[in-house]
Design a protein around this motif. Structure first.
Motif, PDB file in Angstrom:
ATOM      1  N   ASN A 131     -25.556  24.294  12.926  1.00  0.00           N
ATOM      2  CA  ASN A 131     -26.610  25.057  12.228  1.00  0.00           C
ATOM      3  C   ASN A 131     -27.934  25.026  12.965  1.00  0.00           C
ATOM      4  O   ASN A 131     -28.638  26.102  13.205  1.00  0.00           O
ATOM      5  CB  ASN A 131     -26.895  24.647  10.971  1.00  0.00           C
ATOM      6  CG  ASN A 131     -27.645  25.528  10.153  1.00  0.00           C
ATOM      7  OD1 ASN A 131     -27.628  26.664   9.962  1.00  0.00           O
ATOM      8  ND2 ASN A 131     -28.648  24.783   9.308  1.00  0.00           N
ATOM      9  N   ARG A 132     -28.142  23.876  13.636  1.00  0.00           N
ATOM     10  CA  ARG A 132     -29.430  23.869  14.367  1.00  0.00           C
ATOM     11  C   ARG A 132     -29.551  24.863  15.714  1.00  0.00           C
ATOM     12  O   ARG A 132     -30.411  25.496  15.970  1.00  0.00           O
ATOM     13  CB  ARG A 132     -29.791  22.377  14.750  1.00  0.00           C
ATOM     14  CG  ARG A 132     -30.884  22.042  15.668  1.00  0.00           C
ATOM     15  CD  ARG A 132     -31.173  20.769  15.857  1.00  0.00           C
ATOM     16  NE  ARG A 132     -29.828  20.107  16.195  1.00  0.00           N
ATOM     17  CZ  ARG A 132     -29.401  19.995  17.593  1.00  0.00           C
ATOM     18  NH1 ARG A 132     -29.893  20.761  18.481  1.00  0.00           N
ATOM     19  NH2 ARG A 132     -28.255  19.172  17.759  1.00  0.00           N
ATOM     20  N   ILE A 133     -28.227  24.836  16.146  1.00  0.00           N
ATOM     21  CA  ILE A 133     -28.056  25.461  17.472  1.00  0.00           C
ATOM     22  C   ILE A 133     -28.011  26.998  17.208  1.00  0.00           C
ATOM     23  O   ILE A 133     -28.693  27.925  17.887  1.00  0.00           O
ATOM     24  CB  ILE A 133     -27.064  25.228  18.517  1.00  0.00           C
ATOM     25  CG1 ILE A 133     -27.286  23.801  18.698  1.00  0.00           C
ATOM     26  CG2 ILE A 133     -26.761  25.924  19.699  1.00  0.00           C
ATOM     27  CD1 ILE A 133     -25.971  22.888  19.365  1.00  0.00           C
ATOM     28  N   PHE A 134     -27.245  27.556  16.433  1.00  0.00           N
ATOM     29  CA  PHE A 134     -26.926  28.833  16.083  1.00  0.00           C
ATOM     30  C   PHE A 134     -27.309  29.494  14.801  1.00  0.00           C
ATOM     31  O   PHE A 134     -27.277  30.686  14.974  1.00  0.00           O
ATOM     32  CB  PHE A 134     -25.151  28.879  16.177  1.00  0.00           C
ATOM     33  CG  PHE A 134     -24.688  28.642  17.539  1.00  0.00           C
ATOM     34  CD1 PHE A 134     -24.808  29.319  18.672  1.00  0.00           C
ATOM     35  CD2 PHE A 134     -24.021  27.268  17.532  1.00  0.00           C
ATOM     36  CE1 PHE A 134     -24.244  28.926  19.715  1.00  0.00           C
ATOM     37  CE2 PHE A 134     -23.463  26.867  18.722  1.00  0.00           C
ATOM     38  CZ  PHE A 134     -23.619  27.798  20.049  1.00  0.00           C
ATOM     39  N   ASP A 135     -27.717  28.812  13.958  1.00  0.00           N
ATOM     40  CA  ASP A 135     -28.257  29.270  12.633  1.00  0.00           C
ATOM     41  C   ASP A 135     -27.064  29.849  12.022  1.00  0.00           C
ATOM     42  O   ASP A 135     -26.654  31.075  12.018  1.00  0.00           O
ATOM     43  CB  ASP A 135     -29.006  30.316  12.782  1.00  0.00           C
ATOM     44  CG  ASP A 135     -29.834  30.947  11.253  1.00  0.00           C
ATOM     45  OD1 ASP A 135     -29.149  30.572  10.315  1.00  0.00           O
ATOM     46  OD2 ASP A 135     -30.638  31.722  11.387  1.00  0.00           O
ATOM     47  N   CYS A 136     -26.478  29.213  11.184  1.00  0.00           N
ATOM     48  CA  CYS A 136     -24.994  29.503  10.571  1.00  0.00           C
ATOM     49  C   CYS A 136     -25.035  30.393   9.301  1.00  0.00           C
ATOM     50  O   CYS A 136     -24.130  30.204   8.460  1.00  0.00           O
ATOM     51  CB  CYS A 136     -24.053  28.299  10.249  1.00  0.00           C
ATOM     52  SG  CYS A 136     -23.747  27.149  11.721  1.00  0.00           S
ATOM     53  N   ARG A 137     -26.013  31.080   9.029  1.00  0.00           N
ATOM     54  CA  ARG A 137     -26.191  31.939   8.008  1.00  0.00           C
ATOM     55  C   ARG A 137     -25.303  33.521   7.945  1.00  0.00           C
ATOM     56  O   ARG A 137     -25.508  34.293   7.207  1.00  0.00           O
ATOM     57  CB  ARG A 137     -27.697  32.116   7.671  1.00  0.00           C
ATOM     58  CG  ARG A 137     -28.242  30.932   6.892  1.00  0.00           C
ATOM     59  CD  ARG A 137     -29.622  31.037   6.603  1.00  0.00           C
ATOM     60  NE  ARG A 137     -30.419  31.614   7.714  1.00  0.00           N
ATOM     61  CZ  ARG A 137     -31.613  31.933   7.626  1.00  0.00           C
ATOM     62  NH1 ARG A 137     -32.279  32.028   6.892  1.00  0.00           N
ATOM     63  NH2 ARG A 137     -32.256  32.134   9.122  1.00  0.00           N
ATOM     64  N   GLY A 138     -25.278  33.731   9.422  1.00  0.00           N
ATOM     65  CA  GLY A 138     -24.694  35.081   9.506  1.00  0.00           C
ATOM     66  C   GLY A 138     -23.381  35.279   8.838  1.00  0.00           C
ATOM     67  O   GLY A 138     -22.579  34.338   8.664  1.00  0.00           O
ATOM     68  N   HIS A 139     -22.474  36.607   8.860  1.00  0.00           N
ATOM     69  CA  HIS A 139     -21.217  36.632   8.507  1.00  0.00           C
ATOM     70  C   HIS A 139     -20.270  36.122   9.536  1.00  0.00           C
ATOM     71  O   HIS A 139     -19.320  35.465   8.961  1.00  0.00           O
ATOM     72  CB  HIS A 139     -20.978  38.161   8.588  1.00  0.00           C
ATOM     73  CG  HIS A 139     -21.488  39.014   7.354  1.00  0.00           C
ATOM     74  ND1 HIS A 139     -21.164  38.635   6.197  1.00  0.00           N
ATOM     75  CD2 HIS A 139     -22.414  39.959   7.535  1.00  0.00           C
ATOM     76  CE1 HIS A 139     -21.832  39.648   5.320  1.00  0.00           C
ATOM     77  NE2 HIS A 139     -22.643  40.565   6.138  1.00  0.00           N
ATOM     78  N   GLY A 140     -20.695  35.820  10.883  1.00  0.00           N
ATOM     79  CA  GLY A 140     -19.806  35.279  11.676  1.00  0.00           C
ATOM     80  C   GLY A 140     -19.607  34.045  11.462  1.00  0.00           C
ATOM     81  O   GLY A 140     -18.701  33.293  12.345  1.00  0.00           O
TER      82      GLY A 140
END
Length: 418
Positions: A131-140
């Motif tokens: 989550n810190r690296i990629f921001d895990c909120r998207g559909h993907g």
């Protein structure tokens, strides 16, 4: 599939994992209560709960639960029945929360930026790093459910054969498994929207996903040097504690898991019920067996295909499903499909099912596979059911039918929902 007690040879065992979303029963609103589900069963917030042949586990987000074989199983025949029993058990447990399991590879109405909650308990350091690296909120990240198939190999010679066969078949697998025509309440125009968002969710560090189809490497040494080490080097500045520098970081459509001597196929959208998933999985396994047996062409001919060429075909299939057109005669010859001119991926699969797939003694599985060819993959059936410009109300109506298919263990037919 957890570590086998002994190293298995090709097709001596199978590991299957299925991810389902938890939603509210009437509105389909996302319910982030996987931890409550597991706590209700065992009295602890554990990441894995074992029930003999089948286990439950958490995923990145709190609204998804994974069902999986507990170690390798010897046969795929009748396996759908064991998964179905656990689907029904979980649905009964979710009743007190007015919840239920929802199938398909993506929620059609979810707003991932507003509704995503990460797993906060055991092993959450991995999820926090992602989550810190990629921001895990998207559909993907938070709105994609898949079926994973783990296949064993004994040594480098078997890895070479298995990886070669999986690489060439990978681009046409979504023609069978696509189940995600909708995101954000709209038809995306793609048969497999899940793969489209999946392949883009880590573009910040492109070595992690590559071209989805893995590179043409056929030994453990080469794989570690050319794929794994490149990923670890690229992510190292963002991951100083080395939390993510493990084989699971690899996000290709099929990944080598050398710690358990398997290749894990991760490209498949989950279907409407375990019966349909096992129909897809068994078809793929039996075609892979034929490729490895060199029924139509040599191992060497399988190995020469570059990931760019295979990825190009994959993107066509992601877009068009069974209607994608194959113009490359050399690709068709890999399967002994000698014909002049082009053909659709659906036509190629029909040929492969006739040539290589035997589901004798499994009439339910055979019937489920037949629906995929006679009525289209689940993505197409969903698209036809919701219509060309669907309202949120119509989408909920269709996905409530799909949830009912999951509850009953039957295949979705829009004109005759089970």
């Amino acid at each position: 599939m957890d570590n086998p007690k002994k190293t298995l040879h090709l097709f001596e065992g199978f590991g299957v994992e299925m991810e389902y979303m938890i939603v509210e029963r009437n509105t389909l609103q996302v319910l982030p209560i996987t931890d409550k589900l597991i706590y209700d069963e065992v009295g602890e917030y554990l990441s894995d709960v074992e029930f003999g042949d089948i286990a439950w586990s958490n995923e990145l987000v709190l609204h998804v639960v994974e069902l999986k074989t507990q170690g390798p199983v010897k046969t795929l025949a009748q396996l759908h029945q064991k998964f179905q029993e656990h689907v029904q058990k979980i649905n009964r447990m979710l009743e007190k929360y007015n919840g239920m399991l929802l199938p398909t590879g993506a929620h059609p109405l979810m707003d991932p930026y507003a509704e995503t909650k990460l797993w906060p308990h055991e092993h959450n350091a991995v999820y926090e790093a992602y989550n810190r690296i990629f921001d895990c909120r998207g559909h993907g990240w938070s709105n994609l459910q898949s079926t994973h198939l783990n296949l064993p190999f004994y040594d480098d010679a078997e890895f070479e054969k298995l990886h070669a066969a999986i690489r060439v078949l990978l681009p046409i697998m979504p023609a069978l498994s696509a189940s995600t025509p909708l995101l954000d309440g709209q038809l995306t125009g793609m048969a497999d929207s899940r793969i489209e968002v999946y392949r883009q969710n880590q573009q910040k560090l492109p070595s992690i996903t590559g071209k989805v189809v893995p590179e043409a490497v056929f030994s453990a040494k080469d794989y570690k040097q050319q794929i794994l080490h490149k990923m670890y080097q690229e992510i190292a500045p963002h991951d100083p504690e080395e939390t993510l520098q493990e084989e699971f970081l690899n996000s290709r459509g099929a990944i080598a898991r050398f710690e358990r001597n398997t290749i894990e196929i991760r490209l498949l959208d989950i279907q409407e019920c375990p019966l349909a998933d096992l129909a897809v999985v068994q078809a793929i396994v039996q075609v892979l067996q034929a490729l490895i047996d060199e029924r139509w062409t040599s191992l060497q001919n399988l190995k020469v295909w570059h990931e760019d060429e295979l990825s190009s075909l994959l993107l066509e299939v992601v877009q068009k499903g069974q209607e994608a057109v194959i113009t490359n005669q050399a690709y068709l010859r890999l399967y002994g499909y000698n014909r002049s001119g082009s053909c659709t991926v659906g036509e190629l699969w029909k040929y492969l099912i006739q040539e290589a797939v035997n589901l004798q003694g499994q009439p339910e599985v055979s019937a489920a596979l037949n629906v995929i060819f006679s009525c289209g993959n689940l993505s197409r059936r969903i698209s036809e059911a919701v219509g060309p410009a669907p309202s949120a109300e119509k989408i909920r109506e269709v996905y409530l039918q799909l949830a009912d298919c999951l509850r009953k263990g039957c295949v979705f037919l829009p004109e005759n929902p089970c």
